[in-house]
Design a protein around this motif. Structure first.
Motif, mmCIF file in Angstrom:
data_model
loop_
_atom_site.group_PDB
_atom_site.id
_atom_site.type_symbol
_atom_site.label_atom_id
_atom_site.label_comp_id
_atom_site.label_asym_id
_atom_site.label_seq_id
_atom_site.Cartn_x
_atom_site.Cartn_y
_atom_site.Cartn_z
ATOM 1 N N GLU A 108 4.932 0.743 10.054
ATOM 2 C CA GLU A 108 4.529 0.616 8.739
ATOM 3 C C GLU A 108 3.396 1.279 8.353
ATOM 4 O OE1 GLU A 108 6.424 -0.054 6.502
ATOM 5 O OE2 GLU A 108 8.177 -0.888 7.427
ATOM 6 N N VAL A 109 2.268 0.826 9.145
ATOM 7 C CA VAL A 109 0.892 1.393 9.298
ATOM 8 C C VAL A 109 1.010 3.027 9.471
ATOM 9 C CG1 VAL A 109 -1.435 1.618 10.015
ATOM 10 C CG2 VAL A 109 -0.444 -0.497 9.776
ATOM 11 N N ASP A 110 1.796 3.592 10.505
ATOM 12 C CA ASP A 110 1.974 4.855 10.592
ATOM 13 C C ASP A 110 2.353 5.638 9.364
ATOM 14 O OD1 ASP A 110 0.871 4.890 13.071
ATOM 15 O OD2 ASP A 110 2.794 4.563 14.148
ATOM 16 N N ARG A 111 3.394 4.911 8.776
ATOM 17 C CA ARG A 111 3.835 5.816 7.340
ATOM 18 C C ARG A 111 3.071 5.853 6.501
ATOM 19 N NH1 ARG A 111 9.055 2.212 5.769
ATOM 20 N NH2 ARG A 111 9.096 4.050 4.200
ATOM 21 N N VAL A 112 2.035 4.984 6.362
ATOM 22 C CA VAL A 112 1.147 4.989 5.277
ATOM 23 C C VAL A 112 -0.051 6.107 5.459
ATOM 24 C CG1 VAL A 112 -0.958 3.833 4.038
ATOM 25 C CG2 VAL A 112 1.155 2.801 4.570
ATOM 26 N N GLN A 170 0.390 8.797 7.669
ATOM 27 C CA GLN A 170 1.082 9.972 7.489
ATOM 28 C C GLN A 170 1.027 10.527 6.161
ATOM 29 O OE1 GLN A 170 4.707 9.915 9.561
ATOM 30 N NE2 GLN A 170 3.679 9.159 11.402
ATOM 31 N N LEU A 171 1.280 9.373 5.266
ATOM 32 C CA LEU A 171 1.628 9.786 3.880
ATOM 33 C C LEU A 171 0.316 10.351 3.366
ATOM 34 C CD1 LEU A 171 3.497 9.924 1.449
ATOM 35 C CD2 LEU A 171 3.227 7.524 1.102
ATOM 36 N N LEU A 172 -0.885 9.322 3.615
ATOM 37 C CA LEU A 172 -2.024 9.759 2.777
ATOM 38 C C LEU A 172 -2.855 11.031 3.599
ATOM 39 C CD1 LEU A 172 -3.589 6.226 2.969
ATOM 40 C CD2 LEU A 172 -2.553 7.173 0.885
ATOM 41 N N MET A 173 -2.252 11.489 4.650
ATOM 42 C CA MET A 173 -3.096 12.434 5.503
ATOM 43 C C MET A 173 -2.297 13.891 5.181
ATOM 44 S SD MET A 173 -5.843 11.197 6.519
ATOM 45 C CE MET A 173 -6.430 9.681 6.925
ATOM 46 N N ALA A 174 -1.003 13.654 4.471
ATOM 47 C CA ALA A 174 -0.374 14.859 4.126
ATOM 48 C C ALA A 174 -0.884 15.720 3.455
ATOM 49 C CB ALA A 174 1.070 14.479 3.853
ATOM 50 N N ASP A 175 -0.786 17.144 3.413
ATOM 51 C CA ASP A 175 -1.142 17.954 2.282
ATOM 52 C C ASP A 175 -0.360 17.681 1.086
ATOM 53 O OD1 ASP A 175 -2.680 19.272 4.222
ATOM 54 O OD2 ASP A 175 -1.134 20.598 4.964
ATOM 55 N N ILE A 184 0.723 -1.163 -0.018
ATOM 56 C CA ILE A 184 0.009 -0.041 -0.056
ATOM 57 C C ILE A 184 0.937 1.290 -0.059
ATOM 58 C CG2 ILE A 184 -1.718 1.336 1.325
ATOM 59 C CD1 ILE A 184 -2.820 -1.522 2.504
ATOM 60 N N LEU A 185 2.112 1.159 0.889
ATOM 61 C CA LEU A 185 2.920 2.243 0.841
ATOM 62 C C LEU A 185 3.526 2.775 -0.535
ATOM 63 C CD1 LEU A 185 4.244 4.274 2.693
ATOM 64 C CD2 LEU A 185 5.908 2.646 3.056
ATOM 65 N N LEU A 186 3.849 1.471 -1.267
ATOM 66 C CA LEU A 186 4.485 1.789 -2.489
ATOM 67 C C LEU A 186 3.281 2.228 -3.601
ATOM 68 C CD1 LEU A 186 6.307 -1.497 -2.667
ATOM 69 C CD2 LEU A 186 7.259 0.751 -2.921
ATOM 70 N N LEU A 187 2.074 1.891 -3.401
ATOM 71 C CA LEU A 187 1.090 2.285 -4.247
ATOM 72 C C LEU A 187 0.621 3.924 -4.004
ATOM 73 C CD1 LEU A 187 -1.289 -0.897 -4.251
ATOM 74 C CD2 LEU A 187 0.059 0.016 -6.081
ATOM 75 N N ALA A 188 1.202 4.284 -2.931
ATOM 76 C CA ALA A 188 0.968 5.703 -2.526
ATOM 77 C C ALA A 188 2.074 6.760 -3.150
ATOM 78 C CB ALA A 188 0.721 5.995 -0.995
ATOM 79 N N THR A 189 3.004 6.222 -3.770
ATOM 80 C CA THR A 189 4.008 6.786 -4.372
ATOM 81 C C THR A 189 3.721 8.130 -5.236
ATOM 82 O OG1 THR A 189 5.420 4.759 -4.749
ATOM 83 C CG2 THR A 189 6.378 7.039 -5.784
#
Length: 404
Positions: A334-338, A340-345, A296-301
């Motif tokens: 790992e969940v926190d990383r995802v 934070q990435l999704l919620m960032a401006d 999921i983290l990679l798909l949020a690149t």
């Protein structure tokens, strides 16, 4: 220096007399772990004899495959197996051709041992490109596959073998580790993301259905293969699109447990994730569930991926509940990383920015050919398989997985 009795024993593996070969093979198995150096004498002639025994009787083949699985703890042996042709001057089959003939034989009782050995050999840097282009010399039964390419035949065995439809003696679970190692390379990822000519199907879509399979071995290899394909950022739209790969339901489902979600949240989930039964169990293997989060983290690149994950399929509630339920610090990180990435401006000046540093800034990519080969180490009674799962250069993420 006089030869020991054990050194003399392995010389009989190549005996022209069948009963001598059988006794030598039965007696030598244990020494492939206890004293592997005795198989590396005379320019690896005992290894050559073991390769020949793979084509012998089923009993001799079983012992030979077990010994070769044990002996491929040594990168030198792996390299020898990949480069050596059969002993006949008129027959230039490689050893991989022989292994393919054995594993695609529906009546061969040791097919899973072949799959284990292939999982070892796949760790060599030359294996992915070799297996991707390999055509088998004899077409397999249509019950196995209608493709002439080895990689397609292995995939068809893996898919149909899950229900033992091809060979009642094999489930082919270890082939998932072969796919994981092949997908570590750019050509391997391209293969898994490109429709095959013989059936028109994208290979990765054949294995996503196994993220909830009963075998942790199969689930682990599949999760790693999925993660590796996610390194191809240009393919993210196809991976996410419902009419193409539709990857998200298959990597979210293992993250979900029996919890109930408010209608306002569940209504946005993919249809396959709605109305799950109260008996639904979350993936119990921490390394597997962590791998899915990394996918999921990679798909949020790229922003388009982040928008899809955040707004179209709403992955946050699933991640939230998994974070609460799974008591493992690394998983939660790992969940926190995802999250934070999704919620960032987002930077509104760029219509679809990729993260600074690209996909490597999310999870580092490592070339499998750079390091030593970590091979399968198999014991006589129970076989251990050691397989690097994915393209992580972080020591904690790129650890070797051991299967009993």
């Amino acid at each position: 220096m006089a030869k020991t009795e054990i050194e003399e024993l392995v010389e009989f593996l190549g005996s022209p007399q069948p009963h001598i070969r059988r006794i030598a093979a039965e007696t030598s198995v244990g020494y492939s772990l206890k004293d592997p150096k005795i198989f590396k004498v005379n320019n690896l002639q005992p290894i050559n004899d073991l390769m020949t025994l793979v084509a012998d009787t089923n009993a001799n083949a079983e012992n030979a495959l077990t010994m070769l699985t044990n002996l491929t703890a040594d990168p030198l042996v792996i390299e020898h197996l990949l480069k050596t042709t059969t002993s006949s001057k008129s027959d230039k089959r490689t050893f991989i051709h022989l292994l393919m003939a054995r594993i695609t034989d529906p009546n061969f009782p040791c097919a899973d041992l072949v799959a284990m050995l292939l999982a070892n050999l796949a760790k060599h840097h030359s294996f992915p490109d070799m297996i991707l282009g390999l055509e088998t010399l004899t077409p397999p039964s249509e019950k196995v596959s209608t493709s002439k390419f080895a990689i397609d035949q292995l995939m068809d065995l893996f898919v149909r073998g899950s229900a033992r439809e091809v060979n009642p003696n094999a489930d082919f679970d270890y082939l998932s580790y072969v796919f994981a190692d092949v997908s570590r390379t750019p050509n391997g990822r391209k293969h898994f993301l490109t429709p095959r000519e013989y059936d028109g199907v994208i290979p990765i879509t054949k294995i996503t259905v196994f993220t909830e399979h009963g075998s942790p071995l199969r689930r682990r290899g599949v999760a790693s293969t999925i993660k590796n394909t996610c390194f191809d950022v240009s393919s993210h739209p196809a991976l996410l699109a419902q009419e193409e790969v539709n990857l998200i339901p298959y990597i979210l489902l293992p993250l979900m447990g029996p919890e109930e979600y408010p209608d306002s949240e569940s209504a946005t989930f993919p249809e396959d994730l709605q109305l799950l039964p109260p008996t639904k169990k979350r993936e119990a293997e921490i390394d597997i569930i962590k791998t899915h989060v990394q996918s999921i983290l990679l798909l949020a690149t790229k922003r388009s991926g982040r928008n899809f994950l955040r707004d179209t399929v709403n992955v946050y509630p699933v991640l939230r509940e998994a974070h609460l339920a799974v008591h493992d610090d690394e998983f939660r990180e790992e969940v926190d990383r995802v999250v934070q990435l999704l919620m960032a401006d987002e930077d509104e000046r760029d219509p679809d920015p990729e993260l600074e540093g690209g996909v490597e800034s999310v999870i580092g990519i490592e070339d499998i050919g750079k390091g030593e080969v970590d091979a399968v180490v198999g014991e006589v009674e129970k076989t251990k398989v050691v397989v690097e799962e994915d393209e992580d250069e972080d020591d904690d993420d790129d650890k070797v997985v051991e299967i009993l």
